[in-house]
Structures are given as structure tokens and as C-alpha cells.
Design a protein around this motif. Structure first.
Motif, PDB file in Angstrom:
ATOM      1  N   GLU A 124     -27.371  12.226   1.144  1.00  0.00           N
ATOM      2  CA  GLU A 124     -26.746  12.096   2.581  1.00  0.00           C
ATOM      3  C   GLU A 124     -25.650  11.288   2.571  1.00  0.00           C
ATOM      4  O   GLU A 124     -25.495  10.103   2.057  1.00  0.00           O
ATOM      5  CB  GLU A 124     -27.749  11.399   3.375  1.00  0.00           C
ATOM      6  CG  GLU A 124     -29.060  12.492   3.695  1.00  0.00           C
ATOM      7  CD  GLU A 124     -29.667  12.116   5.003  1.00  0.00           C
ATOM      8  OE1 GLU A 124     -29.075  11.373   6.000  1.00  0.00           O
ATOM      9  OE2 GLU A 124     -30.961  12.337   4.974  1.00  0.00           O
ATOM     10  N   LYS A 125     -24.672  11.618   3.378  1.00  0.00           N
ATOM     11  CA  LYS A 125     -23.253  10.573   3.261  1.00  0.00           C
ATOM     12  C   LYS A 125     -23.502   9.391   3.743  1.00  0.00           C
ATOM     13  O   LYS A 125     -22.658   8.452   3.480  1.00  0.00           O
ATOM     14  CB  LYS A 125     -22.217  11.406   3.939  1.00  0.00           C
ATOM     15  CG  LYS A 125     -21.703  12.707   3.358  1.00  0.00           C
ATOM     16  CD  LYS A 125     -20.717  13.666   4.230  1.00  0.00           C
ATOM     17  CE  LYS A 125     -20.256  14.823   3.361  1.00  0.00           C
ATOM     18  NZ  LYS A 125     -19.118  15.585   4.140  1.00  0.00           N
ATOM     19  N   ARG A 126     -24.752   9.245   4.887  1.00  0.00           N
ATOM     20  CA  ARG A 126     -24.607   7.870   5.386  1.00  0.00           C
ATOM     21  C   ARG A 126     -25.180   6.895   4.486  1.00  0.00           C
ATOM     22  O   ARG A 126     -25.284   5.773   4.799  1.00  0.00           O
ATOM     23  CB  ARG A 126     -25.686   8.053   6.523  1.00  0.00           C
ATOM     24  CG  ARG A 126     -27.046   8.439   6.173  1.00  0.00           C
ATOM     25  CD  ARG A 126     -27.931   9.012   7.259  1.00  0.00           C
ATOM     26  NE  ARG A 126     -29.375   9.317   6.936  1.00  0.00           N
ATOM     27  CZ  ARG A 126     -30.250   8.524   7.205  1.00  0.00           C
ATOM     28  NH1 ARG A 126     -30.193   7.574   7.463  1.00  0.00           N
ATOM     29  NH2 ARG A 126     -31.362   8.860   6.592  1.00  0.00           N
TER      30      ARG A 126
ATOM     31  N   PHE B 195     -23.600   6.667   1.268  1.00  0.00           N
ATOM     32  CA  PHE B 195     -22.747   6.217   0.316  1.00  0.00           C
ATOM     33  C   PHE B 195     -21.926   4.744   0.498  1.00  0.00           C
ATOM     34  O   PHE B 195     -21.948   3.997  -0.394  1.00  0.00           O
ATOM     35  CB  PHE B 195     -21.473   7.117   0.545  1.00  0.00           C
ATOM     36  CG  PHE B 195     -21.747   8.641   0.199  1.00  0.00           C
ATOM     37  CD1 PHE B 195     -22.726   9.035  -0.322  1.00  0.00           C
ATOM     38  CD2 PHE B 195     -20.778   9.565   0.380  1.00  0.00           C
ATOM     39  CE1 PHE B 195     -23.031  10.505  -0.465  1.00  0.00           C
ATOM     40  CE2 PHE B 195     -20.812  10.813   0.303  1.00  0.00           C
ATOM     41  CZ  PHE B 195     -22.310  11.279  -0.296  1.00  0.00           C
TER      42      PHE B 195
ATOM     43  N   VAL C 162     -22.831  18.290  -1.435  1.00  0.00           N
ATOM     44  CA  VAL C 162     -22.927  17.087  -0.593  1.00  0.00           C
ATOM     45  C   VAL C 162     -22.540  15.922  -1.206  1.00  0.00           C
ATOM     46  O   VAL C 162     -21.980  14.888  -0.496  1.00  0.00           O
ATOM     47  CB  VAL C 162     -24.382  17.142  -0.068  1.00  0.00           C
ATOM     48  CG1 VAL C 162     -25.534  16.663  -1.067  1.00  0.00           C
ATOM     49  CG2 VAL C 162     -24.285  15.880   1.305  1.00  0.00           C
ATOM     50  N   SER C 163     -22.799  15.744  -2.450  1.00  0.00           N
ATOM     51  CA  SER C 163     -22.665  14.649  -3.080  1.00  0.00           C
ATOM     52  C   SER C 163     -21.242  14.464  -3.812  1.00  0.00           C
ATOM     53  O   SER C 163     -20.684  13.617  -4.336  1.00  0.00           O
ATOM     54  CB  SER C 163     -23.616  14.080  -4.175  1.00  0.00           C
ATOM     55  OG  SER C 163     -23.670  15.062  -4.916  1.00  0.00           O
TER      56      SER C 163
ATOM     57  N   PRO D 168     -17.910  14.436  -2.758  1.00  0.00           N
ATOM     58  CA  PRO D 168     -16.940  13.479  -2.182  1.00  0.00           C
ATOM     59  C   PRO D 168     -17.281  12.086  -2.733  1.00  0.00           C
ATOM     60  O   PRO D 168     -16.455  11.283  -2.648  1.00  0.00           O
ATOM     61  CB  PRO D 168     -17.067  13.518  -0.673  1.00  0.00           C
ATOM     62  CG  PRO D 168     -17.875  14.944  -0.465  1.00  0.00           C
ATOM     63  CD  PRO D 168     -18.684  15.263  -1.728  1.00  0.00           C
ATOM     64  N   VAL D 169     -18.333  11.827  -2.900  1.00  0.00           N
ATOM     65  CA  VAL D 169     -18.607  10.365  -3.208  1.00  0.00           C
ATOM     66  C   VAL D 169     -17.988   9.902  -4.579  1.00  0.00           C
ATOM     67  O   VAL D 169     -17.685   8.688  -4.662  1.00  0.00           O
ATOM     68  CB  VAL D 169     -20.154  10.028  -3.248  1.00  0.00           C
ATOM     69  CG1 VAL D 169     -20.692  10.654  -4.825  1.00  0.00           C
ATOM     70  CG2 VAL D 169     -20.626   8.749  -3.188  1.00  0.00           C
TER      71      VAL D 169
ATOM     72  N   GLU E 127     -14.583   8.935  -3.384  1.00  0.00           N
ATOM     73  CA  GLU E 127     -14.557   7.808  -2.619  1.00  0.00           C
ATOM     74  C   GLU E 127     -14.909   6.449  -3.483  1.00  0.00           C
ATOM     75  O   GLU E 127     -14.292   5.539  -3.379  1.00  0.00           O
ATOM     76  CB  GLU E 127     -15.594   8.051  -1.596  1.00  0.00           C
ATOM     77  CG  GLU E 127     -15.849   6.599  -0.833  1.00  0.00           C
ATOM     78  CD  GLU E 127     -14.765   6.491   0.139  1.00  0.00           C
ATOM     79  OE1 GLU E 127     -14.467   5.407   0.701  1.00  0.00           O
ATOM     80  OE2 GLU E 127     -14.168   7.420   0.359  1.00  0.00           O
TER      81      GLU E 127
END
Length: 231
Positions: free
Chosen positions: A161-163, A165, A191-192, A194-195, A198
Motif C-alpha cells: 500500500e502506498k500509504r 511508503f 503497486v510497489s 513507484p516506491v 521514490e
């Protein structure tokens, strides 16, 4: 006159849990037994309406995730690096990676957000006859850990979940010793993705170190293993 009230094992949160099912997991030639209350689907069906609206209460801890199996392999393969080192297991679930690391001589702190997970992890360490990590109930969004205290940290499928990260990046910076490493196992999913960009933008150095197939519970999943350092 005071009457003594005896708690049943079901009422006592510190008693051994009552397993509803058991999973056998093979990691680098050793079979690990993991007792649990039930599988995720069965526990989901037992949740009340209030908990169903709170994703933090979904019992993801009750499953054995392929990402944790690959992490377990990597831990065994790096026994010499880990022996005697202070390590942190992020979201320990049923205890697989914490037990494996403890069995090879690492000094492990393992935590989960849910007490039932930690309760079963403690039970599973006894079941498998390995030294206990220090088991903790903790929210990684509010970590109660000394700064720069762990040489190795790892988590299996924790970036779903992006929340999570930002809290995890803060935890990495806070708890990792200079020169330390973080290992993240994650199934190939969008879903993972982009992390990793980042993390690079925030000054971390993630490197994909292996991609392997993991056969578990009738499924065969492709899993990435990343190593993250802070230059």
C-alpha cells in the motif's frame, strides 16, 4: 470471601494459541512448521462489520507470503553475515523469517502490528525448536526503537500500500546503522513499482539482487528481492 476465577486458555492472551491449521514451508532444504488460527479467507469471513472497514485489521499475518520464503532463503545464504548481528524483522507475521534468522545466530527483534500474529510467532518458535527473537507488538508508523540500532532489516511483501511508503522510509532512516542493509521481498506487482524511484529520489540506493520462483500452497509466484542501503 474472594473467589478465584480461572481463565481458560482461550481467555488468556499469553497462553499458547489454538491452531486451526498448519502450513509446511521448505526453505533451503529445511521444513518449517507454521501453525495459525486459519487462513486469511476464513479469518476474513469471521470479521465483524467494524473491522471490515479498517484495512489495518485485515489479518494478512495469517498467510505465508512467497516474499517471506525468498527472504528466508536469502537469510540462510547469508548466515555468516548475520551471525551475531542485530537484525529487525518488519511485520513478522507467523514468524518465518525471524525464526530462520534466529536459528542461524542472528540477534533478532521481530514485530507485527497485530497481537495474534506475535502470539502465533512465539508459538511457532517453540514448535520448531529455535531460539526466540525478541517478539514485539508495534506500529511501524510509530516505532519504539533506538536510533541506528540495526545492521540488517527486512520485510516480506510490506510495500503493498502506498500509504506505507513514507512511514517505512522514515523507519529505515531512523533504525538502520550506518553501512547497514535492508532486504525487501516483493512479488512482481505494479503497486510497489513507484516506491523504488521514490527511494532513489530520497537518497536511498535500492538494488534488485535476485528474482526467483517460489512454489507455495499450490501456487508458483515470481518474487523480487531488493537490497536497500543509504550511501
Amino acid at each position: 470471601m474472594t473467589k478465584e476465577i480461572k481463565k481458560s486458555p482461550v481467555d488468556d492472551p499469553f497462553s499458547f494459541p489454538d491452531p486451526g491449521s498448519q502450513v509446511r514451508v521448505e526453505v533451503e532444504g529445511k521444513t518449517w512448521l507454521l501453525d495459525r488460527a486459519a487462513d486469511l479467507e476464513a479469518l476474513w469471513d469471521q470479521m465483524d462489520e467494524a473491522d471490515l472497514g479498517d484495512d489495518d485489521r485485515v489479518p494478512y499475518w495469517a498467510e505465508v507470503w512467497p516474499a517471506s520464503v525468498l527472504l528466508g532463503r536469502h537469510i540462510v545464504r547469508n548466515t555468516d553475515r548475520l551471525r551475531g548481528r542485530k537484525c529487525l524483522d518488519l511485520g513478522c507475521g507467523l514468524g518465518l523469517t525471524g525464526m530462520i534468522a534466529s536459528s542461524v545466530g542472528a540477534d533478532v527483534v521481530a514485530f507485527d502490528y497485530e497481537w495474534p500474529a506475535v502470539r502465533f510467532a512465539r508459538h511457532n518458535a517453540d514448535l520448531n525448536g529455535v531460539p526466540h527473537p525478541l517478539w514485539m507488538v508495534m506500529d511501524w508508523r510509530q516505532p519504539a526503537l533506538p536510533a541506528a540500532s540495526f545492521e540488517y532489516m527486512w520485510g516480506g511483501d510490506i510495500l503493498y500500500e502506498k500509504r506505507f511508503f513514507e512511514p517505512l522510509m522514515q523507519l529505515f532512516r531512523h533504525a538502520l546503522k550506518p553501512g547497514g542493509s535492508i532486504w525487501i521481498g516483493e512479488p512482481v506487482r505494479t503497486v510497489s513499482r513507484p516506491v523504488w524511484d521514490e527511494l532513489r529520489a530520497q537518497g536511498f540506493a535500492p538494488v534488485k539482487i535476485t528474482v526467483e520462483k517460489v512454489a507455495l500452497c499450490g501456487q508458483n509466484q515470481t518474487v523480487n528481492l531488493w537490497e536497500i542501503t543509504i550511501p
